[in-house]
Motif scaffolding. Sequence first.
Motif, PDB file in Angstrom:
ATOM      1  N   VAL A 308      70.979 -50.503  -5.370  1.00 49.57           N
ATOM      2  CA  VAL A 308      71.118 -51.724  -5.821  1.00 49.57           C
ATOM      3  C   VAL A 308      69.564 -52.348  -7.341  1.00 49.57           C
ATOM      4  O   VAL A 308      69.884 -53.302  -8.164  1.00 49.57           O
ATOM      5  CB  VAL A 308      70.588 -52.830  -4.701  1.00 49.57           C
ATOM      6  CG1 VAL A 308      70.302 -54.251  -5.275  1.00 49.57           C
ATOM      7  CG2 VAL A 308      71.504 -52.561  -3.464  1.00 49.57           C
ATOM      8  N   LEU A 309      68.662 -51.095  -7.264  1.00 50.58           N
ATOM      9  CA  LEU A 309      67.232 -51.569  -7.646  1.00 50.58           C
ATOM     10  C   LEU A 309      68.669 -50.602  -9.576  1.00 50.58           C
ATOM     11  O   LEU A 309      68.269 -52.187 -11.012  1.00 50.58           O
ATOM     12  CB  LEU A 309      66.471 -50.348  -7.782  1.00 50.58           C
ATOM     13  CG  LEU A 309      65.738 -50.152  -8.738  1.00 50.58           C
ATOM     14  CD1 LEU A 309      64.758 -51.575  -8.801  1.00 50.58           C
ATOM     15  CD2 LEU A 309      64.352 -48.966  -8.232  1.00 50.58           C
ATOM     16  N   VAL A 310      69.209 -49.756  -9.440  1.00 52.80           N
ATOM     17  CA  VAL A 310      69.555 -49.629 -10.888  1.00 52.80           C
ATOM     18  C   VAL A 310      70.645 -50.337 -11.093  1.00 52.80           C
ATOM     19  O   VAL A 310      70.767 -51.204 -12.755  1.00 52.80           O
ATOM     20  CB  VAL A 310      70.535 -48.398 -10.843  1.00 52.80           C
ATOM     21  CG1 VAL A 310      70.729 -48.419 -12.311  1.00 52.80           C
ATOM     22  CG2 VAL A 310      69.401 -47.163 -10.657  1.00 52.80           C
ATOM     23  N   GLY A 311      71.562 -51.558 -10.572  1.00 55.17           N
ATOM     24  CA  GLY A 311      72.068 -52.394 -10.405  1.00 55.17           C
ATOM     25  C   GLY A 311      71.310 -54.004 -11.811  1.00 55.17           C
ATOM     26  O   GLY A 311      72.157 -54.296 -12.134  1.00 55.17           O
ATOM     27  N   PHE A 312      70.681 -53.979 -10.297  1.00 51.08           N
ATOM     28  CA  PHE A 312      69.906 -54.957 -11.223  1.00 51.08           C
ATOM     29  C   PHE A 312      69.039 -54.717 -12.672  1.00 51.08           C
ATOM     30  O   PHE A 312      68.849 -56.568 -13.045  1.00 51.08           O
ATOM     31  CB  PHE A 312      68.953 -55.914  -9.867  1.00 51.08           C
ATOM     32  CG  PHE A 312      69.438 -56.615  -8.615  1.00 51.08           C
ATOM     33  CD1 PHE A 312      68.846 -57.862  -9.157  1.00 51.08           C
ATOM     34  CD2 PHE A 312      69.943 -56.064  -7.872  1.00 51.08           C
ATOM     35  CE1 PHE A 312      69.174 -58.989  -8.529  1.00 51.08           C
ATOM     36  CE2 PHE A 312      70.540 -56.947  -7.148  1.00 51.08           C
ATOM     37  CZ  PHE A 312      70.124 -58.490  -6.967  1.00 51.08           C
ATOM     38  N   GLY A 313      68.700 -53.733 -12.271  1.00 44.81           N
ATOM     39  CA  GLY A 313      67.719 -53.305 -13.738  1.00 44.81           C
ATOM     40  C   GLY A 313      68.752 -53.771 -15.239  1.00 44.81           C
ATOM     41  O   GLY A 313      68.047 -54.054 -15.990  1.00 44.81           O
ATOM     42  N   ALA A 314      69.761 -53.305 -14.472  1.00 43.32           N
ATOM     43  CA  ALA A 314      70.894 -53.414 -15.610  1.00 43.32           C
ATOM     44  C   ALA A 314      71.250 -54.936 -16.122  1.00 43.32           C
ATOM     45  O   ALA A 314      71.241 -55.110 -17.199  1.00 43.32           O
ATOM     46  CB  ALA A 314      72.165 -52.299 -15.767  1.00 43.32           C
ATOM     47  N   VAL A 366      63.813 -66.086 -11.007  1.00 45.37           N
ATOM     48  CA  VAL A 366      64.525 -65.996  -9.513  1.00 45.37           C
ATOM     49  C   VAL A 366      65.859 -65.026  -9.959  1.00 45.37           C
ATOM     50  O   VAL A 366      65.469 -64.424  -8.489  1.00 45.37           O
ATOM     51  CB  VAL A 366      65.113 -67.607 -10.613  1.00 45.37           C
ATOM     52  CG1 VAL A 366      66.265 -67.897  -8.971  1.00 45.37           C
ATOM     53  CG2 VAL A 366      63.368 -68.708  -9.933  1.00 45.37           C
ATOM     54  N   VAL A 367      66.086 -64.860 -10.368  1.00 44.85           N
ATOM     55  CA  VAL A 367      67.202 -63.845 -10.249  1.00 44.85           C
ATOM     56  C   VAL A 367      66.517 -62.215  -9.776  1.00 44.85           C
ATOM     57  O   VAL A 367      66.786 -62.058  -8.944  1.00 44.85           O
ATOM     58  CB  VAL A 367      68.037 -63.104 -11.713  1.00 44.85           C
ATOM     59  CG1 VAL A 367      68.947 -62.103 -11.430  1.00 44.85           C
ATOM     60  CG2 VAL A 367      68.823 -64.077 -11.865  1.00 44.85           C
ATOM     61  N   PHE A 415      59.544 -53.587 -12.118  1.00 37.21           N
ATOM     62  CA  PHE A 415      60.890 -52.582 -12.805  1.00 37.21           C
ATOM     63  C   PHE A 415      61.649 -54.193 -13.705  1.00 37.21           C
ATOM     64  O   PHE A 415      62.264 -53.476 -14.464  1.00 37.21           O
ATOM     65  CB  PHE A 415      61.271 -51.598 -12.206  1.00 37.21           C
ATOM     66  CG  PHE A 415      62.667 -51.145 -13.081  1.00 37.21           C
ATOM     67  CD1 PHE A 415      62.113 -49.615 -13.967  1.00 37.21           C
ATOM     68  CD2 PHE A 415      64.268 -50.793 -12.494  1.00 37.21           C
ATOM     69  CE1 PHE A 415      63.695 -49.597 -14.844  1.00 37.21           C
ATOM     70  CE2 PHE A 415      64.886 -50.510 -12.771  1.00 37.21           C
ATOM     71  CZ  PHE A 415      64.725 -49.578 -14.516  1.00 37.21           C
ATOM     72  N   VAL A 416      62.555 -54.153 -12.358  1.00 37.14           N
ATOM     73  CA  VAL A 416      63.883 -55.307 -13.222  1.00 37.14           C
ATOM     74  C   VAL A 416      63.033 -56.478 -14.159  1.00 37.14           C
ATOM     75  O   VAL A 416      63.876 -56.500 -14.859  1.00 37.14           O
ATOM     76  CB  VAL A 416      64.323 -56.027 -11.850  1.00 37.14           C
ATOM     77  CG1 VAL A 416      64.915 -54.670 -11.401  1.00 37.14           C
ATOM     78  CG2 VAL A 416      63.308 -56.789 -10.546  1.00 37.14           C
ATOM     79  N   LEU A 417      61.900 -56.522 -13.800  1.00 39.80           N
ATOM     80  CA  LEU A 417      60.809 -57.897 -14.429  1.00 39.80           C
ATOM     81  C   LEU A 417      60.865 -57.192 -16.066  1.00 39.80           C
ATOM     82  O   LEU A 417      60.946 -57.215 -17.363  1.00 39.80           O
ATOM     83  CB  LEU A 417      59.989 -57.965 -13.922  1.00 39.80           C
ATOM     84  CG  LEU A 417      59.975 -59.347 -12.789  1.00 39.80           C
ATOM     85  CD1 LEU A 417      58.268 -59.577 -12.380  1.00 39.80           C
ATOM     86  CD2 LEU A 417      60.393 -60.546 -13.813  1.00 39.80           C
ATOM     87  N   LEU A 418      60.512 -56.086 -15.997  1.00 39.68           N
ATOM     88  CA  LEU A 418      60.295 -54.933 -17.125  1.00 39.68           C
ATOM     89  C   LEU A 418      62.023 -54.601 -18.270  1.00 39.68           C
ATOM     90  O   LEU A 418      61.212 -54.775 -19.441  1.00 39.68           O
ATOM     91  CB  LEU A 418      59.811 -53.630 -16.539  1.00 39.68           C
ATOM     92  CG  LEU A 418      60.010 -52.694 -18.501  1.00 39.68           C
ATOM     93  CD1 LEU A 418      58.666 -53.246 -18.807  1.00 39.68           C
ATOM     94  CD2 LEU A 418      58.572 -50.917 -17.393  1.00 39.68           C
TER      95      LEU A 418
END
Length: 544
Positions: A308-314, A366-367, A415-418
């Motif tokens: 999930v982390l990788v998916g949201f990051g991409a 928000v995402v 991380f996903v914000l970055l």
Amino acid sequence: MRDATAAGGAGAALAGTGTLVRFALRRDRVRLPVWILALLLGTLSTANSYQQLYGTPEDRANAVETMGSPAGLAMSGPRHYLDAYTSGAMLGHQMLGFTAVLVGLMSVLTVTRHTRAEEETGRAELLRSAVVGRHAHLAAALSVAVLANLVLALLLALGLAGLGVEGIDAGGSLLYGAGHAAAGLVFAAVAAITVQLTAHARGATGMALAVIGAAYVLRAAGDSGESGALSWLSPIGWVQRTYVYVDDDWWPLLPCAALAVVCAATGFVLSTRRDVGAGLRPEKLGSPVASGALGTPLGFALRLHRGVLVGFGAGLFLMGAMYGSILGQAEDMLKDIDQLQEALDRIGGTGMAEAFASMVMVVIAVVAAVYVVMAALRTRAEETAGRAEPLLATGLSRERWAGSHLAVALGGGTFVLLMAGLGFGIAGAASTGDGVMVPELTGAALAHAPALWVTVGVAAVLFGWFPRASAAAWIVPVYAFVVGYLGQILQFPGWMNNLSPFGHVPRLPAADMSWTPLLVLTLVAAGLVWLGLAGFRRRDLETK
């Protein structure tokens, strides 16, 4: 595992479907109405705002010029809507593709919740030991998804037709609602396939969401090109080519219906080729020796969250890049839209690009908040599935177990914000020709991290003290979007924005940096996380 009903034919395979439908509706008596009402009210408020934002022919002509660029078409829909850009055409052009994604998400979660999640927790096997057919769970899940989509379609048709907005008539409203139902049924049927492939609900959901993302990307790429051929490979593209409120073509919904039937039938066939609780995709053999990191609570939690982390990051990187690609056109796109111009003026800044970037940061944050809520609530999912109990029966303390998941949520949110800031900055620098955009927009995205940490803290408190109400943590990102983004355009009172943690983040890059609110938010987040862990330490564990 052979079903006792296998010899009874199709009727026996569907035995108990009606009972499971009623049971599923009972379990989703809050979840589905919230989804439907949110989509309905969001659509109705948007339709009303179009009448205000584009009240004159000059405003609509400016909107046509703005949305006619390749970037504008990629963010909205096919060019043909621009030929008669009434309020109805704007709704179909700018909203239909976006809300189709949300309807698809609702449908996917409904199907996976009542099929694969039931098998993963062992409830499906228990029920199927009684008079419940092999196909009953999937048939019931699809029935609930169909019912939810039809109710949404009917409410959209009635609500939009009753607005009295010029350009939004009853026939077009009926087609608009039907388009949502068609998209929802396609993605529900896609989920009927993905739940057969993997033994895990999160994996099935992730694969179905990847299909939704691919459908949106194909639609965007096709609409921004000259031929639009790629859009015909996407169910979202089919729905948008009804040209609702312009031509009102019903026939593009036929491919949606056909694909939904084929995918659903495929799902039923595939379900006969696997055992209950198993997936068609074979499990990979792991290493015979676990790594040192995997033997720690934090390393194990990170492994569980990795997909999930990788998916949201991409995904957020691509989302930032899409917004960044139109940053250089922001002034031309928005200069003649009075209410948006007023909202951007209230944000401030030295230029239109900076003000627009600040508004977009709210959507990105928000995402990212959606991710942190999912990650923080993983503790509740592990508890209710019975996987937490054997771990806590060892020497692992409750604080270390729950804290490891919360730490991944805190670090993963940052991380996903970055990633979103980098995508936004790189594409924005290319669009504006200003390389300073990369550090500015990356920093502006990271400034929202303390607000994300507060969101994690809220989820931790609910999990620790009120576990049955843990889902209420979703109120934080939903409220942040309503007051932080729509509230700027619709001019909500300032106190409403102050109730959201995101309302206290400096509006970078338009505003000056202020460290005090970020420090306060960080302290509040730390206090909430501590309080949540204290509550979890004191309460009973839900056991199986």
